[in-house]
Design an enzyme around this catalytic site. Structure first.
Site, PDB file in Angstrom:
ATOM      1  N   GLU A 131      45.337  55.438  80.100  1.00  0.00           N
ATOM      2  CA  GLU A 131      45.981  56.735  80.342  1.00  0.00           C
ATOM      3  C   GLU A 131      45.562  57.257  81.708  1.00  0.00           C
ATOM      4  O   GLU A 131      44.376  57.325  82.034  1.00  0.00           O
ATOM      5  CB  GLU A 131      45.587  57.726  79.252  1.00  0.00           C
ATOM      6  N   ALA A 132      46.572  57.645  82.507  1.00  0.00           N
ATOM      7  CA  ALA A 132      46.298  58.130  83.860  1.00  0.00           C
ATOM      8  C   ALA A 132      45.594  59.483  83.851  1.00  0.00           C
ATOM      9  O   ALA A 132      44.812  59.789  84.752  1.00  0.00           O
ATOM     10  CB  ALA A 132      47.591  58.228  84.656  1.00  0.00           C
ATOM     11  N   HIS A 172      63.544  67.156  78.050  1.00  0.00           N
ATOM     12  CA  HIS A 172      63.878  66.171  77.024  1.00  0.00           C
ATOM     13  C   HIS A 172      64.406  64.882  77.662  1.00  0.00           C
ATOM     14  O   HIS A 172      65.377  64.293  77.172  1.00  0.00           O
ATOM     15  CB  HIS A 172      64.906  66.738  76.048  1.00  0.00           C
TER      16      HIS A 172
END
Length: 537
Positions: A39-40, A473
């Site tokens: 995860e960055a 979205h």
């Protein structure tokens, strides 16, 4: 740059966001396979994350938000539109409005009818039920006991009740569960909260399994590309601190970086449209023209009214009243700090010939002097967000250059399709009609935005072009299918590349008629089952 070759894992998951958290939980459950999550962002520690109303702070916090922006486009008057995306374990579920909407059964049936076998509503319903812990009226369509709490908004302010009553006067029914047997109608949103606290994907899926010996989670690791060998994805290259690492996958690399960064990372790895790759200075390793195409998002306008009584958040979030609200929240986990981006919902049809609703409303007893920065007005006000649920306009998301730290070029192409324009126009007209009903008379003041001078189709469309925003979205940019522009097949495997799967909102062939988080959770739950089945042979 120091190079370090790390150990090998069975599965390497790129992205610890909503889908990545689900996958980490499910793929380590049997204890048989080793899983690495890259995860960055960081592990979330901000106190604003647990407080639902804290999203207003997080949307402008670089630690938890990538803060992407669109390219200027003529359809939206050359504006640069902010696009928040979650950064950190939990991804966008850290900073979103917590609204839980599955969508319509027809959404998923159309996926299946378009060639995505196994994705009809009957196929995906068990996964929705598996993930839910629904605190509402028992219904065979709803799930209980799952990892994610789903509960109706607890607050019932008088202004929201008046809005729902006005919708009834306008001919729209009250609906106790829009995730049940029908979506049409008005009522209160369902949210992912427990005891007045946000429940992110990290809280629901990752926290309970952090101690598993076969799960390794590495944060602040920025993946730069996927390594290919003889047509197979074999390793992931990433940077952490001052070192560059290569980690190998025995079974699969699962790309769960989201609708913006999954296509960008494929392109950085040489997988994509040869013309796009050449324009970005990237070598072609596997031609796949649909990467980064088919970008779909929900476009939303916000209509505002002045309110005649002091019953809105505008005045309740200042001075002594704010102090009282803070005390109420920490004493009882109730009150205005439990509110997110939506209080009351509405789902309506812009035309009578439609089989299902195509317009979604978000009602809040608040109005913003600056919607982008979420700064509330000083006088009482209310807002109705108006969104088209099934847009036909399509945009693109592509890597700009070989630099893995440069944000992608985002071109949503909002309001390009005439159908989208007409739906937004009629949706705003219906919202005004509802507010003009008798139930709203004690509260209804001046229509501030767009104002009563807005009357013709051209007026409404111009307002939408000048003021509309994304409601975050994004999907479709690595879409599922079997045609030449599809990126993954119905098992979410990348066409033509062995050992590589995409599991996030980017795989949606068409956008769901809903906020997208519920669908992403379902996609990840179903993908975990498919990955496990493939491992068994």
């Amino acid at each position: 740059m120091t190079m370090t070759e790390d150990e090998t894992f069975d599965y390497v998951i790129v992205g610890g966001g909503t889908a990545g958290c689900v996958l980490a939980n499910r793929l380590t459950a049997d204890g048989q396979h080793s899983v690495l999550v890259l995860e960055a962002g960081r592990r979330p520690t901000s106190p604003w994350i647990d407080i639902p109303a804290g999203f207003t702070k997080l949307l402008v916090d670089d630690r938890y938000n990538w803060r992407f922006q669109t390219e200027p486009e003529a359809n939206t008057k050359g504006r640069v539109i902010a696009i928040p995306r979650g950064k950190g374990l939990g991804g966008s579920s850290l900073i979103n409005g917590m609204i839980y909407v599955r969508g319509q059964p027809r959404d998923y049936d159309q996926w299946a009818q378009a060639g995505c076998a196994g994705w009809s509503f009957d196929d995906v319903l068990p996964y929705f039920r598996k993930l839910e812990d629904f605190r509402g009226r028992p219904d065979p369509l709803r799930g209980q006991g799952g990892p994610l709490p789903v509960t109706e908004v607890a607050e019932r302010p008088a202004l929201a009740e008046a809005f729902i009553a006005a919708a009834g006067e306008a001919g729209f029914p009250r609906n106790p569960d829009y995730n049940g047997r029908r979506q049409d109608g008005f009522g209160y949103y369902q949210v992912n909260q427990r005891n007045g606290r946000r429940v992110s994907a990290e809280k629901a899926y990752l926290d309970p399994v952090r101690g598993r010996a076969n799960l390794d989670i590495r944060t602040e690791t920025h993946v730069t590309r996927i390594e290919l060998k003889a047509g197979r994805a074999v390793a992931v290259r990433y940077r952490r601190g001052g070192e560059e690492h290569v980690v190998r996958a025995r079974r699969e690399i699962v790309l769960a970086a989201g609708a913006f960064q999954s296509p960008q990372l494929l392109e950085l790895s040489g997988i994509g449209d040869p013309a796009v790759l050449a324009g970005a200075g990237l070598a072609v390793r596997h031609a796949l023209p649909g990467v980064g195409a088919n970008y779909i998002d929900h476009f939303c306008t916000r209509m505002n009214w002045r309110v005649l009584q002091p019953v809105t958040l505008n005045e309740a979030t200042r001075g002594v009243r704010l102090a009282a609200a803070v005390l109420q929240y920490f004493a009882a986990r109730r009150g205005i700090l439990t509110l997110g981006t939506g209080l009351a919902f509405g789902f309506v049809r812009s035309r009578p010939d439609l089989a299902d609703p195509d317009v979604q409303y978000f009602f809040m007893h608040a109005s913003y002097a600056n919607a982008a920065e979420r700064k509330l007005d000083h006088q009482p006000g209310m807002t109705i967000g108006v969104a088209q649920m099934r847009p036909e306009s399509r945009g693109t998301i592509h890597a700009r250059s070989p630099d893995p730290f440069a944000p992608p070029a985002i071109r949503p192409n909002f309001l390009a399709a005439r159908t989208d324009q007409l739906c937004m126009i009629e949706g705003m007209r219906i919202a005004r009609h509802i507010v003009n009903q008798p139930a709203m008379a004690p509260y209804r003041g001046e229509e501030m935005s767009p104002g009563t001078a807005c009357a013709s189709d051209d007026d409404w469309l111009d307002f939408a072009r000048e003021n509309g925003q994304t409601i975050y979205h994004a999907c479709g940019t690595c879409r599922m299918g079997r045609d030449p522009m599809a990126v993954v097949d119905e098992r979410l495997l990348v066409h033509g590349v062995a050992g590589l799967r995409v599991v996030d909102a980017s795989i949606m062939p068409n956008i769901v008629s809903a906020n997208t988080q519920a669908a992403v959770l379902m996609i990840a739950e179903k993908a975990a089952d498919m990955i496990a089945a493939d491992a068994r042979g």
